[in-house]
Motif scaffolding. Sequence first.
Motif, PDB file in Angstrom:
ATOM      1  N   THR A  95       1.078  -1.040   0.272  1.00 33.42           N
ATOM      2  CA  THR A  95      -0.036   0.362  -0.217  1.00 33.42           C
ATOM      3  C   THR A  95       0.472   1.093   0.153  1.00 33.42           C
ATOM      4  O   THR A  95       1.812   0.950   0.237  1.00 33.42           O
ATOM      5  CB  THR A  95      -1.111   0.172   0.634  1.00 33.42           C
ATOM      6  OG1 THR A  95       0.032  -0.404   2.323  1.00 33.42           O
ATOM      7  CG2 THR A  95      -1.809  -1.148   1.156  1.00 33.42           C
ATOM      8  N   ILE A  99      -2.477   6.049   6.668  1.00 35.05           N
ATOM      9  CA  ILE A  99      -3.664   6.918   7.090  1.00 35.05           C
ATOM     10  C   ILE A  99      -3.781   6.516   8.716  1.00 35.05           C
ATOM     11  O   ILE A  99      -3.678   5.553   9.139  1.00 35.05           O
ATOM     12  CB  ILE A  99      -4.630   6.605   6.548  1.00 35.05           C
ATOM     13  CG1 ILE A  99      -5.467   7.451   7.222  1.00 35.05           C
ATOM     14  CG2 ILE A  99      -4.656   5.331   5.926  1.00 35.05           C
ATOM     15  CD1 ILE A  99      -6.978   6.820   6.521  1.00 35.05           C
ATOM     16  N   LYS A 102      -9.132   7.225  11.369  1.00 37.76           N
ATOM     17  CA  LYS A 102     -10.251   7.066  10.095  1.00 37.76           C
ATOM     18  C   LYS A 102     -10.836   8.023  10.806  1.00 37.76           C
ATOM     19  O   LYS A 102     -11.539   8.113  12.017  1.00 37.76           O
ATOM     20  CB  LYS A 102     -10.352   5.853  10.657  1.00 37.76           C
ATOM     21  CG  LYS A 102     -10.075   4.489  10.346  1.00 37.76           C
ATOM     22  CD  LYS A 102     -11.202   3.419  10.130  1.00 37.76           C
ATOM     23  CE  LYS A 102     -10.315   1.934   9.383  1.00 37.76           C
ATOM     24  NZ  LYS A 102      -9.605   1.777  10.203  1.00 37.76           N
ATOM     25  N   SER A 129      -5.860   5.437  -6.421  1.00 33.68           N
ATOM     26  CA  SER A 129      -5.438   4.133  -5.242  1.00 33.68           C
ATOM     27  C   SER A 129      -6.798   3.763  -5.242  1.00 33.68           C
ATOM     28  O   SER A 129      -7.391   4.450  -4.991  1.00 33.68           O
ATOM     29  CB  SER A 129      -4.589   4.219  -4.315  1.00 33.68           C
ATOM     30  OG  SER A 129      -5.309   5.357  -3.336  1.00 33.68           O
ATOM     31  N   LEU A 131      -7.746   2.936  -1.928  1.00 30.95           N
ATOM     32  CA  LEU A 131      -7.859   3.297  -0.436  1.00 30.95           C
ATOM     33  C   LEU A 131      -8.204   5.546  -0.899  1.00 30.95           C
ATOM     34  O   LEU A 131      -8.952   5.175   0.400  1.00 30.95           O
ATOM     35  CB  LEU A 131      -6.269   3.230  -0.001  1.00 30.95           C
ATOM     36  CG  LEU A 131      -6.353   3.844   1.643  1.00 30.95           C
ATOM     37  CD1 LEU A 131      -7.697   3.677   2.393  1.00 30.95           C
ATOM     38  CD2 LEU A 131      -5.263   3.537   2.338  1.00 30.95           C
ATOM     39  N   VAL A 132      -7.487   5.771  -1.087  1.00 34.85           N
ATOM     40  CA  VAL A 132      -8.386   7.122  -1.505  1.00 34.85           C
ATOM     41  C   VAL A 132      -9.007   6.830  -2.113  1.00 34.85           C
ATOM     42  O   VAL A 132     -10.292   7.835  -1.664  1.00 34.85           O
ATOM     43  CB  VAL A 132      -7.361   7.960  -2.490  1.00 34.85           C
ATOM     44  CG1 VAL A 132      -8.355   9.460  -2.592  1.00 34.85           C
ATOM     45  CG2 VAL A 132      -5.716   8.185  -1.929  1.00 34.85           C
ATOM     46  N   ILE A 135     -11.680   5.807   0.893  1.00 32.02           N
ATOM     47  CA  ILE A 135     -12.095   6.951   1.377  1.00 32.02           C
ATOM     48  C   ILE A 135     -13.075   8.476   1.230  1.00 32.02           C
ATOM     49  O   ILE A 135     -13.743   8.473   1.527  1.00 32.02           O
ATOM     50  CB  ILE A 135     -10.797   7.909   2.017  1.00 32.02           C
ATOM     51  CG1 ILE A 135      -9.856   7.108   2.611  1.00 32.02           C
ATOM     52  CG2 ILE A 135     -10.576   8.538   2.911  1.00 32.02           C
ATOM     53  CD1 ILE A 135      -8.794   7.597   3.084  1.00 32.02           C
ATOM     54  N   THR A 159      -2.831  11.451  -2.638  1.00 26.69           N
ATOM     55  CA  THR A 159      -1.928  10.131  -1.736  1.00 26.69           C
ATOM     56  C   THR A 159      -3.330  10.567  -0.435  1.00 26.69           C
ATOM     57  O   THR A 159      -4.252  11.638  -0.645  1.00 26.69           O
ATOM     58  CB  THR A 159      -1.229  10.927  -0.602  1.00 26.69           C
ATOM     59  OG1 THR A 159      -1.152  12.335  -0.355  1.00 26.69           O
ATOM     60  CG2 THR A 159       0.283  11.157  -2.385  1.00 26.69           C
ATOM     61  N   LYS A 160      -2.690   9.256   0.560  1.00 25.24           N
ATOM     62  CA  LYS A 160      -4.030   9.770   1.911  1.00 25.24           C
ATOM     63  C   LYS A 160      -4.401  10.582   2.228  1.00 25.24           C
ATOM     64  O   LYS A 160      -3.645  11.641   2.973  1.00 25.24           O
ATOM     65  CB  LYS A 160      -3.766   8.739   1.753  1.00 25.24           C
ATOM     66  CG  LYS A 160      -4.546   7.369   2.071  1.00 25.24           C
ATOM     67  CD  LYS A 160      -3.992   5.682   2.532  1.00 25.24           C
ATOM     68  CE  LYS A 160      -2.690   5.400   2.469  1.00 25.24           C
ATOM     69  NZ  LYS A 160      -1.786   4.918   2.693  1.00 25.24           N
ATOM     70  N   LYS A 161      -2.813  11.465   2.456  1.00 21.53           N
ATOM     71  CA  LYS A 161      -2.433  12.558   3.191  1.00 21.53           C
ATOM     72  C   LYS A 161      -2.761  13.560   2.448  1.00 21.53           C
ATOM     73  O   LYS A 161      -3.627  14.700   3.281  1.00 21.53           O
ATOM     74  CB  LYS A 161      -1.133  12.851   3.189  1.00 21.53           C
ATOM     75  CG  LYS A 161      -0.903  14.315   4.125  1.00 21.53           C
ATOM     76  CD  LYS A 161       1.073  14.568   4.060  1.00 21.53           C
ATOM     77  CE  LYS A 161       1.189  15.474   5.121  1.00 21.53           C
ATOM     78  NZ  LYS A 161       3.051  16.131   4.263  1.00 21.53           N
ATOM     79  N   LEU A 164      -6.650  13.003   2.937  1.00 23.89           N
ATOM     80  CA  LEU A 164      -7.229  14.272   4.778  1.00 23.89           C
ATOM     81  C   LEU A 164      -7.347  15.501   5.271  1.00 23.89           C
ATOM     82  O   LEU A 164      -7.721  15.958   5.558  1.00 23.89           O
ATOM     83  CB  LEU A 164      -6.113  12.988   5.436  1.00 23.89           C
ATOM     84  CG  LEU A 164      -6.682  11.363   5.967  1.00 23.89           C
ATOM     85  CD1 LEU A 164      -5.959  10.653   6.629  1.00 23.89           C
ATOM     86  CD2 LEU A 164      -7.953  11.306   6.124  1.00 23.89           C
TER      87      LEU A 164
END
Length: 436
Positions: A95, A99, A102, A129, A131-132, A135, A159-161, A164
């Motif tokens: 991955t 993150i 949650k 991705s 995961l993104v 979310i 990105t996840k960052k 978020l």
Amino acid sequence: MAKIEILLPAMGEGITEATITQFLKKEGDFVEEEESILEIATDKVDSEIPAPQSGKIAKFLFKEGEVAQVGDVIAILATEGEDVPETVMEETTKTEEPIAIKIDIPLPSTPASSTSQLTSKTENGTFISPLVRTIAQKENISAEVLNQITGSGEGNRITKKDILQYIENTKQGSTENIQEDPIVKKTIPAPQVGITSYTGDNVEIIEMDRMRKLIAQYMLKSKQVSPHVTSFVDVDVTALVQWRNKVKEDFLKKENQKLTFTPIFVEAVAKALKDYPMVNVSVDGDKIIRKKFINVGIATALPSGNLIVPVIKDADEKNLIGITKKVNDLANRARTNKLQPDEIQGSTFTITNLGAFGSTTGTPIINQPEVAILAVGAIKKKPAVIETPQGDTIGIRNIMVLSLSYDHRVVDGALGGMFLKRVAEYLENFDITRSI
């Protein structure tokens, strides 16, 4: 060639990922069976991953700070002294960026297209991705809004960052990681908020550690989710104090356990929850989930100054000796970072002991998704009115204050007050002739 894939293990119900926090060994090191090779962290507890058998660490597939999903291959162990070719390593996927939390924050309405239509790329070709996308779907972020987010990854990848940060900015009314777009700007007005920045030699800037950041998020979320109300009651625990003073030495000799007040509080709370089961609930939208099991969390201070909540599972089914052993075991392992992930989740009610630090009372914050938390104050000797058949007298009694914070969405003042009074009654009417 013999190779062993080391997987991120299942760590309890509801835990799907963990952050790789520290490598205890290096690639190429030889390790013995059961020797710890790396540390991981979930959102509440740290753990170590041991080698399943002796061998040489051929490859770590994640970097420190990255997040792995349960079942991911996190390392390759070569046995019989053989190395694993680099081509084998490249076959295992991983991955992307971590993150750690949650976040469940409602967003303003987005354009009409459905988030279920999200694909692996935005309209401008930016990679998204899985995961993104997950979310984004959870937070109801549309493809049009994703297309406006400027990604910080390679090739402007989101990105996840990034996502978020977008959620956090939306919550605060900011759009600083959004490209210029008049529609988006109109839907997210920026409030006028003054922020003071402190710099210079007369201040020290301390970065929050991972656990403190999580605690801050959880406390903020609890206040946002639950309308808190707190009730208080004075409790005369003279009989309880006298009984404990009488039996604690024999208890230590017989059970090899220190008898503190905490197990007695747990016992009283478990009894009261059986009497008032609508306090042993959680809220899911407009539904109330009543738990038929009683798991009591014990807020425990760590040497680092942080807080963790180990859980006494099925507290109502244990006697005082069993509760005492479990409380002591969990508290000791909490302070030495030895708790397992499933030992700090699943609580239905929490107790926090303010009296351990001399506080007489307080207004605790609910441990989500529970709907109530009990704070236990310090036991103090105070003059009190004693009612007798011969008349009232003044005497020195051991008095403590219990404070109950509860979620007013589902626990009204009457229910909260009756539950709190019942806990007090169990403590005040403690049987001083009770044997161990």
